[in-house]
Design a protein around this motif. Sequence first.
Motif, mmCIF file in Angstrom:
data_model
loop_
_atom_site.group_PDB
_atom_site.id
_atom_site.type_symbol
_atom_site.label_atom_id
_atom_site.label_comp_id
_atom_site.label_asym_id
_atom_site.label_seq_id
_atom_site.Cartn_x
_atom_site.Cartn_y
_atom_site.Cartn_z
ATOM 1 N N MET A 276 4.176 -14.139 -13.963
ATOM 2 C CA MET A 276 4.886 -13.592 -12.806
ATOM 3 C C MET A 276 5.853 -14.601 -12.210
ATOM 4 O O MET A 276 5.549 -15.790 -12.126
ATOM 5 N N ILE A 277 7.006 -14.092 -11.792
ATOM 6 C CA ILE A 277 7.900 -14.831 -10.911
ATOM 7 C C ILE A 277 7.824 -14.104 -9.580
ATOM 8 O O ILE A 277 8.087 -12.898 -9.502
ATOM 9 N N SER A 278 7.414 -14.827 -8.542
ATOM 10 C CA SER A 278 7.278 -14.230 -7.218
ATOM 11 C C SER A 278 7.830 -15.198 -6.179
ATOM 12 O O SER A 278 8.083 -16.361 -6.476
ATOM 13 N N GLY B 76 3.122 -17.036 4.007
ATOM 14 C CA GLY B 76 2.208 -16.743 2.912
ATOM 15 C C GLY B 76 2.373 -15.364 2.307
ATOM 16 O O GLY B 76 1.610 -14.985 1.421
ATOM 17 N N LYS B 77 3.351 -14.589 2.772
ATOM 18 C CA LYS B 77 3.579 -13.250 2.218
ATOM 19 C C LYS B 77 4.192 -13.382 0.824
ATOM 20 O O LYS B 77 5.203 -14.052 0.636
ATOM 21 N N ILE B 78 3.577 -12.713 -0.152
ATOM 22 C CA ILE B 78 3.996 -12.774 -1.548
ATOM 23 C C ILE B 78 4.870 -11.568 -1.869
ATOM 24 O O ILE B 78 4.548 -10.445 -1.474
ATOM 25 N N SER C 97 4.062 -0.017 -1.897
ATOM 26 C CA SER C 97 3.026 -0.377 -0.930
ATOM 27 C C SER C 97 2.430 -1.720 -1.335
ATOM 28 O O SER C 97 2.533 -2.143 -2.479
ATOM 29 N N GLN C 98 1.820 -2.366 -0.347
ATOM 30 C CA GLN C 98 1.188 -3.655 -0.616
ATOM 31 C C GLN C 98 0.006 -3.856 0.314
ATOM 32 O O GLN C 98 -0.022 -3.337 1.416
ATOM 33 N N ASP C 99 -0.980 -4.588 -0.187
ATOM 34 C CA ASP C 99 -2.170 -4.937 0.578
ATOM 35 C C ASP C 99 -2.404 -6.425 0.341
ATOM 36 O O ASP C 99 -2.798 -6.824 -0.755
ATOM 37 N N GLN C 100 -2.107 -7.238 1.353
ATOM 38 C CA GLN C 100 -2.240 -8.685 1.217
ATOM 39 C C GLN C 100 -3.219 -9.251 2.231
ATOM 40 O O GLN C 100 -3.019 -10.325 2.779
ATOM 41 N N VAL D 58 -10.268 -10.593 -1.961
ATOM 42 C CA VAL D 58 -10.169 -11.446 -3.150
ATOM 43 C C VAL D 58 -8.729 -11.606 -3.601
ATOM 44 O O VAL D 58 -8.340 -12.629 -4.139
ATOM 45 N N GLY D 59 -7.905 -10.573 -3.374
ATOM 46 C CA GLY D 59 -6.536 -10.648 -3.857
ATOM 47 C C GLY D 59 -5.616 -9.674 -3.172
ATOM 48 O O GLY D 59 -5.996 -8.979 -2.237
ATOM 49 N N ALA D 60 -4.383 -9.649 -3.663
ATOM 50 C CA ALA D 60 -3.356 -8.757 -3.133
ATOM 51 C C ALA D 60 -3.045 -7.686 -4.173
ATOM 52 O O ALA D 60 -3.081 -7.951 -5.374
ATOM 53 N N ASN D 61 -2.723 -6.489 -3.706
ATOM 54 C CA ASN D 61 -2.353 -5.376 -4.579
ATOM 55 C C ASN D 61 -0.958 -4.900 -4.204
ATOM 56 O O ASN D 61 -0.638 -4.779 -3.015
ATOM 57 N N PHE D 62 -0.150 -4.619 -5.216
ATOM 58 C CA PHE D 62 1.216 -4.147 -5.016
ATOM 59 C C PHE D 62 1.434 -2.918 -5.886
ATOM 60 O O PHE D 62 1.233 -2.978 -7.097
ATOM 61 N N THR D 63 1.845 -1.807 -5.284
ATOM 62 C CA THR D 63 2.247 -0.637 -6.055
ATOM 63 C C THR D 63 3.767 -0.701 -6.140
ATOM 64 O O THR D 63 4.449 -0.752 -5.108
ATOM 65 N N CYS D 64 4.294 -0.725 -7.376
ATOM 66 C CA CYS D 64 5.711 -0.990 -7.604
ATOM 67 C C CYS D 64 6.329 0.046 -8.538
ATOM 68 O O CYS D 64 5.623 0.792 -9.209
ATOM 69 N N VAL D 65 7.662 0.028 -8.580
ATOM 70 C CA VAL D 65 8.436 0.865 -9.486
ATOM 71 C C VAL D 65 9.370 -0.039 -10.274
ATOM 72 O O VAL D 65 9.976 -0.957 -9.715
ATOM 73 N N ALA D 66 9.481 0.225 -11.600
ATOM 74 C CA ALA D 66 10.390 -0.527 -12.464
ATOM 75 C C ALA D 66 10.592 0.220 -13.768
ATOM 76 O O ALA D 66 9.849 1.155 -14.079
#
Length: 90
Positions: free
Chosen positions: A13-15, A21-23, A47-50, A55-63
């Motif tokens: 990943m490139i982030s 601290g927002k990813i 959407s995102q949950d950080q 334990v971690g962050a979740n990202f719902t994405c489109v690509a």
Amino acid sequence: MESILCIDIPVQMISCTDTNGKITPIRFRFRDNTGEIITVKVEKILSQDQDKNRVGANFTCVALIYGTQKTFTLRYNYYAHEWHLSRLHI
């Protein structure tokens, strides 16, 4: 193209992480079933949950993946520092 709908694939990943601290995931790549490296640019984060208490962050994405626009979930594990492509929505 083989189906990769039920997946938990580790990705490179490139982030970008801001000073709070927002990813923000930008681009990632993974090796598909044939061994080919697939690079994907995140077009939009739906959407995102950080929550830092999880334990971690979740990202719902489109690509675009394999030339088709897909919705998918990326997961980042805070403790292991690992990214995974966890599900691909139809």
